[in-house]
Write a protein that holds these residues in place. Structure first.
Motif, PDB file in Angstrom:
ATOM      1  N   ALA A 166     -57.146 -41.184 -13.133  1.00  0.00           N
ATOM      2  CA  ALA A 166     -55.870 -41.835 -13.469  1.00  0.00           C
ATOM      3  C   ALA A 166     -55.485 -41.501 -14.911  1.00  0.00           C
ATOM      4  O   ALA A 166     -56.297 -41.651 -15.823  1.00  0.00           O
ATOM      5  N   MET A 191     -48.032 -34.790 -12.353  1.00  0.00           N
ATOM      6  CA  MET A 191     -49.054 -34.793 -11.293  1.00  0.00           C
ATOM      7  C   MET A 191     -49.534 -33.382 -10.985  1.00  0.00           C
ATOM      8  O   MET A 191     -50.699 -33.160 -10.658  1.00  0.00           O
ATOM      9  N   LYS A 196     -55.474 -37.200 -10.589  1.00  0.00           N
ATOM     10  CA  LYS A 196     -55.390 -37.638  -9.185  1.00  0.00           C
ATOM     11  C   LYS A 196     -54.308 -38.693  -9.009  1.00  0.00           C
ATOM     12  O   LYS A 196     -53.694 -38.792  -7.962  1.00  0.00           O
ATOM     13  N   SER A 197     -54.113 -39.535 -10.009  1.00  0.00           N
ATOM     14  CA  SER A 197     -53.003 -40.481  -9.992  1.00  0.00           C
ATOM     15  C   SER A 197     -52.454 -40.624 -11.403  1.00  0.00           C
ATOM     16  O   SER A 197     -53.119 -40.242 -12.375  1.00  0.00           O
ATOM     17  N   ALA A 209     -46.892 -46.446 -10.596  1.00  0.00           N
ATOM     18  CA  ALA A 209     -48.050 -45.604 -10.279  1.00  0.00           C
ATOM     19  C   ALA A 209     -47.632 -44.558  -9.256  1.00  0.00           C
ATOM     20  O   ALA A 209     -46.905 -44.861  -8.301  1.00  0.00           O
ATOM     21  N   TYR A 210     -48.059 -43.329  -9.475  1.00  0.00           N
ATOM     22  CA  TYR A 210     -47.806 -42.215  -8.553  1.00  0.00           C
ATOM     23  C   TYR A 210     -49.154 -41.741  -8.033  1.00  0.00           C
ATOM     24  O   TYR A 210     -50.122 -41.642  -8.793  1.00  0.00           O
ATOM     25  N   PHE A 211     -49.184 -41.440  -6.739  1.00  0.00           N
ATOM     26  CA  PHE A 211     -50.453 -41.078  -6.110  1.00  0.00           C
ATOM     27  C   PHE A 211     -50.387 -39.672  -5.540  1.00  0.00           C
ATOM     28  O   PHE A 211     -49.318 -39.185  -5.183  1.00  0.00           O
ATOM     29  N   SER A 212     -51.542 -39.035  -5.437  1.00  0.00           N
ATOM     30  CA  SER A 212     -51.640 -37.751  -4.751  1.00  0.00           C
ATOM     31  C   SER A 212     -52.535 -37.941  -3.526  1.00  0.00           C
ATOM     32  O   SER A 212     -53.110 -39.014  -3.339  1.00  0.00           O
ATOM     33  N   SER A 215     -55.915 -39.249  -4.535  1.00  0.00           N
ATOM     34  CA  SER A 215     -56.074 -40.501  -5.295  1.00  0.00           C
ATOM     35  C   SER A 215     -57.245 -41.334  -4.803  1.00  0.00           C
ATOM     36  O   SER A 215     -57.993 -41.895  -5.597  1.00  0.00           O
ATOM     37  N   LYS A 221     -51.307 -39.421   1.279  1.00  0.00           N
ATOM     38  CA  LYS A 221     -50.421 -39.545   0.111  1.00  0.00           C
ATOM     39  C   LYS A 221     -49.593 -40.820   0.255  1.00  0.00           C
ATOM     40  O   LYS A 221     -48.904 -41.002   1.253  1.00  0.00           O
ATOM     41  N   PRO A 224     -45.088 -44.259  -4.337  1.00  0.00           N
ATOM     42  CA  PRO A 224     -45.305 -44.858  -5.659  1.00  0.00           C
ATOM     43  C   PRO A 224     -45.251 -46.384  -5.576  1.00  0.00           C
ATOM     44  O   PRO A 224     -44.684 -46.940  -4.638  1.00  0.00           O
TER      45      PRO A 224
END
Ligand code: AMP
Length: 309
Positions: A166, A191, A196-197, A209-212, A215, A221, A224
């Motif tokens: 993160a 990203m 990873k996030s 928060a943005y995720f891949s 994450s 996936k 957000p």
């Protein structure tokens, strides 16, 4: 899970619309450690000079923070001078005196080697990379940076970003890092640099928060997630808000023992809560006297304010 944090331990000279303070205890690792100490065991790696007195160390040790890894060096501690007269959400740096940090070579005490989580707080990315390399067995790595390092030290910062579970930065840092002026595009580009996030903090307006797919290790996936901040009538000194947010976020994650989507989202709320305490007084004053009951009450209030049914 325990947290090892490496970052600045500093004295800050600050000016905000509420007043001026000279050389109060600060530093990214200090604010982070204080906030995270309410949730889990915290160990600090950093360096201070001869001006760092037992009373300064007690601010950390009285909260159970392990300071074995704070090295003493001849000379003066890191000193940052900043103002918030233009915008309470963004510091204007007047001076950054690295002092003992200029020659710092981080050493990890043997008693820190079993740390579960690593936090690379705001510091020279070369030092962040060195500490990361010395802790190959940690379960989670999160980190922070700022415009000072994104500008002139970008080449050193990029490899650090690829190591992170993160990355926590604010809107302007995301824009600077990506070269994009739109917030969503900026986040997507950041990203692509490899964390990873990503958590982007919007000052008093909350965080996203943005995720891949990477994450949570399940290849899924997720959308957000946006967390609000606690509305406050009086913001006295925003210094340390970001680090306290990070301490609340990561401290909660570490206290839960694993990183699931639910833990991640709840942790963002704890980040907001700890950031809200930090800004109510100058320097570390407010976090020093915060209680677990106050944290729980503010968390419940924030939850109540922001759910639908
Ligand atoms: P923030 O949470 O973003 O308000 O961070 C505030 C803290 O960052 C202050 O206590 C400063 O001592 C520290 N700081 C400011 N500039 C730097 C820098 N270039 N490197 C490391 N720490 C810094």
């Amino acid at each position: 899970m325990s947290i090892l944090v490496v970052g600045s331990v500093a004295f800050d000279s600050l000016e905000t619309p509420s007043g001026k303070r000279e050389r109060v205890l600060g530093g990214a690792a200090t604010h982070f450690a204080l906030a995270a100490s309410f949730f889990t065991d915290v160990r600090v790696v950093g360096v201070v000079g001869e001006d760092f007195l037992p009373e300064h160390e007690r601010v950390l040790t009285s909260k159970g923070v392990d300071t074995t890894g704070i090295e003493r060096a001849p000379g003066k501690s890191f000193h940052w001078t900043g103002t918030y007269l233009r915008d309470l959400n963004e510091a204007d740096t007047i001076a950054t005196d690295l002092n003992v940090f200029a020659e710092f070579a981080p050493k990890i005490p043997a008693s820190y080697e079993d740390s579960d989580c690593l936090f690379l707080a705001n510091i020279d990315p070369m030092l962040q990379a060195r500490v990361r390399a010395q802790m190959p067995n940690v379960k989670l790595v999160a980190g922070d940076t700022m415009n000072y390092w994104i500008g002139a030290h970008r080449e050193n910062l990029l490899p650090v970003l690829r190591e992170l579970d993160a990355l926590l930065i604010n809107d302007n840092e995301a824009k600077m890092l990506s070269g994009e002026s739109n917030g969503l595009r900026a986040a997507e580009k950041v990203m692509e640099l490899g964390p990873k996030s990503l958590i982007v903090k919007h000052g008093e307006y909350g965080s996203t928060a943005y995720f891949s797919e990477r994450s949570f290790g399940d290849g899924v996936k997720r959308l957000p997630f946006r967390a609000p901040t606690v509305p406050l009538a009086d913001v006295v000194d925003p210094t340390g808000a970001g680090d306290s947010f990070a301490g609340g976020f990561y401290g909660y994650v570490a206290s839960q023992g694993s990183l699931t989507p639910e833990v991640f989202r709840t942790a963002l709320f704890y980040g907001s809560v700890m950031g809200s305490f930090a800004v109510e007084r100058f320097g570390t004053e407010r976090l020093q006297e915060t209680t677990r009951q106050e944290i729980d009450a503010r968390f419940a209030h924030l939850k109540e304010m922001s759910h639908l049914s």
